[in-house]
Scaffold this motif. Structure first.
Motif, PDB file in Angstrom:
ATOM      1  N   GLN A 301       0.987  -1.298  -0.057  1.00  0.00           N
ATOM      2  CA  GLN A 301      -0.023  -0.149  -0.076  1.00  0.00           C
ATOM      3  C   GLN A 301       0.880   1.215   0.078  1.00  0.00           C
ATOM      4  O   GLN A 301       0.617   2.371  -0.879  1.00  0.00           O
ATOM      5  CB  GLN A 301      -0.993  -0.051   1.115  1.00  0.00           C
ATOM      6  N   HIS A 302       1.860   1.174   0.835  1.00  0.00           N
ATOM      7  CA  HIS A 302       3.034   2.609   0.860  1.00  0.00           C
ATOM      8  C   HIS A 302       3.547   2.778  -0.519  1.00  0.00           C
ATOM      9  O   HIS A 302       3.534   3.847  -1.073  1.00  0.00           O
ATOM     10  CB  HIS A 302       4.211   2.128   1.840  1.00  0.00           C
ATOM     11  N   ALA A 303       4.045   1.381  -1.179  1.00  0.00           N
ATOM     12  CA  ALA A 303       4.720   1.634  -2.474  1.00  0.00           C
ATOM     13  C   ALA A 303       3.261   2.042  -3.417  1.00  0.00           C
ATOM     14  O   ALA A 303       4.042   2.904  -4.310  1.00  0.00           O
ATOM     15  CB  ALA A 303       5.180   0.297  -2.787  1.00  0.00           C
ATOM     16  N   GLU A 304       2.312   1.641  -3.422  1.00  0.00           N
ATOM     17  CA  GLU A 304       1.373   2.038  -4.304  1.00  0.00           C
ATOM     18  C   GLU A 304       1.138   3.372  -4.009  1.00  0.00           C
ATOM     19  O   GLU A 304       0.614   4.221  -5.175  1.00  0.00           O
ATOM     20  CB  GLU A 304      -0.027   1.386  -4.233  1.00  0.00           C
ATOM     21  N   GLN A 305       0.887   4.072  -3.003  1.00  0.00           N
ATOM     22  CA  GLN A 305       0.828   5.440  -2.637  1.00  0.00           C
ATOM     23  C   GLN A 305       1.824   6.299  -3.244  1.00  0.00           C
ATOM     24  O   GLN A 305       1.635   7.175  -3.835  1.00  0.00           O
ATOM     25  CB  GLN A 305       0.716   5.658  -1.072  1.00  0.00           C
ATOM     26  N   GLU A 306       3.049   5.615  -2.935  1.00  0.00           N
ATOM     27  CA  GLU A 306       4.281   6.397  -3.592  1.00  0.00           C
ATOM     28  C   GLU A 306       4.328   6.467  -4.915  1.00  0.00           C
ATOM     29  O   GLU A 306       4.655   7.574  -5.631  1.00  0.00           O
ATOM     30  CB  GLU A 306       5.683   5.684  -2.897  1.00  0.00           C
ATOM     31  N   LEU A 307       4.041   5.299  -5.830  1.00  0.00           N
ATOM     32  CA  LEU A 307       3.947   5.210  -7.265  1.00  0.00           C
ATOM     33  C   LEU A 307       2.641   6.404  -7.564  1.00  0.00           C
ATOM     34  O   LEU A 307       3.110   7.006  -8.568  1.00  0.00           O
ATOM     35  CB  LEU A 307       3.559   3.922  -7.486  1.00  0.00           C
ATOM     36  N   ALA A 308       1.603   6.423  -6.899  1.00  0.00           N
ATOM     37  CA  ALA A 308       0.621   7.291  -7.004  1.00  0.00           C
ATOM     38  C   ALA A 308       1.021   8.856  -7.206  1.00  0.00           C
ATOM     39  O   ALA A 308       0.889   9.750  -8.161  1.00  0.00           O
ATOM     40  CB  ALA A 308      -0.561   7.251  -6.399  1.00  0.00           C
ATOM     41  N   ARG A 309       1.999   9.178  -6.099  1.00  0.00           N
ATOM     42  CA  ARG A 309       2.641  10.377  -5.819  1.00  0.00           C
ATOM     43  C   ARG A 309       3.306  10.653  -6.949  1.00  0.00           C
ATOM     44  O   ARG A 309       3.473  11.893  -7.400  1.00  0.00           O
ATOM     45  CB  ARG A 309       3.274  10.545  -4.577  1.00  0.00           C
ATOM     46  N   LEU A 310       4.284   9.771  -7.369  1.00  0.00           N
ATOM     47  CA  LEU A 310       5.381  10.092  -8.534  1.00  0.00           C
ATOM     48  C   LEU A 310       4.431  10.215  -9.864  1.00  0.00           C
ATOM     49  O   LEU A 310       5.056  11.174 -10.553  1.00  0.00           O
ATOM     50  CB  LEU A 310       6.175   8.675  -8.605  1.00  0.00           C
ATOM     51  N   ARG A 311       3.488   9.579  -9.938  1.00  0.00           N
ATOM     52  CA  ARG A 311       2.892   9.604 -11.186  1.00  0.00           C
ATOM     53  C   ARG A 311       2.215  10.929 -11.512  1.00  0.00           C
ATOM     54  O   ARG A 311       2.274  11.722 -12.424  1.00  0.00           O
ATOM     55  CB  ARG A 311       1.702   8.444 -11.503  1.00  0.00           C
TER      56      ARG A 311
END
Length: 344
Positions: A301-311
């Protein structure tokens, strides 16, 4: 038969739930549990009935439940062993004829729609019949009868949860894979298609928990281990059987995306006894399975949130750079065209 028992049935939409109230009957050395899940997709057609308009799935689960309960109360006796294959054949015969008669009573107009996915009065069924076979050893014969993807489980203090029925799905996947696969059901009870009643007999030794559940109870957890933990952790926290039932029902309702029905029978101990018997198992399943999976899920979940932030940042930064680059890039596009000449 010392023990505990409870049942519940929750509806995703109040008054429109397509799971029937579970069967739960307990007598001297006998137990009868059953769940029925009307299939809303296949049985979505609406019929006029004496108590209002209902889908075929809503009607089928309740009608089949009542037919099966009446039949089984005639067949099971403490003084003789149930003939499993003969009972499965009788269940099929009575359900097929009764549902066909009920469909005729509904007087539904003929339809030209033909599809293998559309059925008249479709429902799943999972039924567990418990008969004590050895008084001294507290041994029980457990007959399972089912059609569809509702399940029966036995839960042992040492071995934990054990699935007793096989999901009737075309994928034939295991319990973990079935949480993510969207497989078509290969067999279910209905009024207008062929079906069969599966039978299996297992031997259980008290103390144990026996339960039947529709897929709304177990199909929305993270893993089969989480379903066992849901059951045992709510037992651990309960002050009495009513609190266990309410806690488990609330926990299922919080995660499910479907109607949910469950019937549970614990044999060989009272609630306090089962808490002691399952104390180590509850701790072990938490430590070995639940905590590691939940920790990894948190990392995902943390990685997905970080990926969404980076996108999001990529889109914003790309816009900023484009804004700096655009004036030169569009220098000639922005210039006025000469009189009488069009810019193409």
């Amino acid at each position: 038969m010392p023990g505990v028992s409870f049942k519940f049935c929750t509806a995703k939409v109040a008054g429109e739930g397509e799971d029937a109230d579970p069967i739960l009957r307990v007598g001297p050395d006998l137990g009868l549990l059953g769940v029925f899940d009307g299939m809303g997709g296949a049985g979505g057609r609406v019929y006029d009935t004496s108590d209002g308009r209902h889908t075929g799935a809503y009607i089928a689960s309740r009608f089949a439940r009542n037919v099966v309960e009446r039949l089984m109360l005639e067949l099971i006796r403490p003084e003789w062993n149930l003939d499993g294959p003969a009972t499965a054949a009788e269940l099929h015969r009575v359900l097929a004829s009764s549902l066909a008669a009920r469909l005729a009573e509904l007087k539904a107009p003929e339809t030209t729609l033909r599809s293998k996915l559309v059925k008249a009065l479709p429902t799943t069924m999972t039924l567990a019949v418990l008969q004590r076979t050895d008084q001294a050893a507290s041994t029980y014969a457990c007959h399972l009868f089912w059609a569809g993807d509702s399940r029966a489980y036995a839960v042992d203090p040492a071995a934990g949860a054990m699935q007793l029925t096989t999901d009737d799905l075309r994928s034939e996947g295991d319990a973990m894979r079935n949480l993510t696969d969207d497989s078509v059901m290969s067999n279910c009870i209905s009024a207008d298609t062929e079906f069969h009643i599966n039978h299996r007999q297992v031997e259980l030794h008290a103390p144990f928990l026996l339960l039947c559940a529709t897929d709304g109870c177990f199909a929305y957890v993270r893993s089969p281990m989480h379903f066992e933990h849901l059951l045992l952790s709510n037992m651990r926290e309960a002050r009495d059987v009513g609190a266990w039932q309410k806690g488990l029902e609330g926990a299922v309702t919080a995660i499910t995306g479907d109607d949910a029905a469950l019937a549970l029978l614990g044999v060989g101990a009272d609630l306090g006894g089962f808490k002691k018997l399952f104390r180590e198992r509850t701790t072990e399943i938490q430590r070995r399975y639940i905590d590691p999976l939940d920790e990894l899920n948190g990392e995902v979940q943390h990685a997905e949130q970080e990926l969404a932030r980076l996108r999001t940042r990529r889109t914003e930064f790309g816009g900023e750079l484009w804004g700096a680059y655009k004036p030169g890039y569009e220098r000639y596009l922005a210039a006025e065209a000469p009189a009488g000449e069009e810019v193409s």
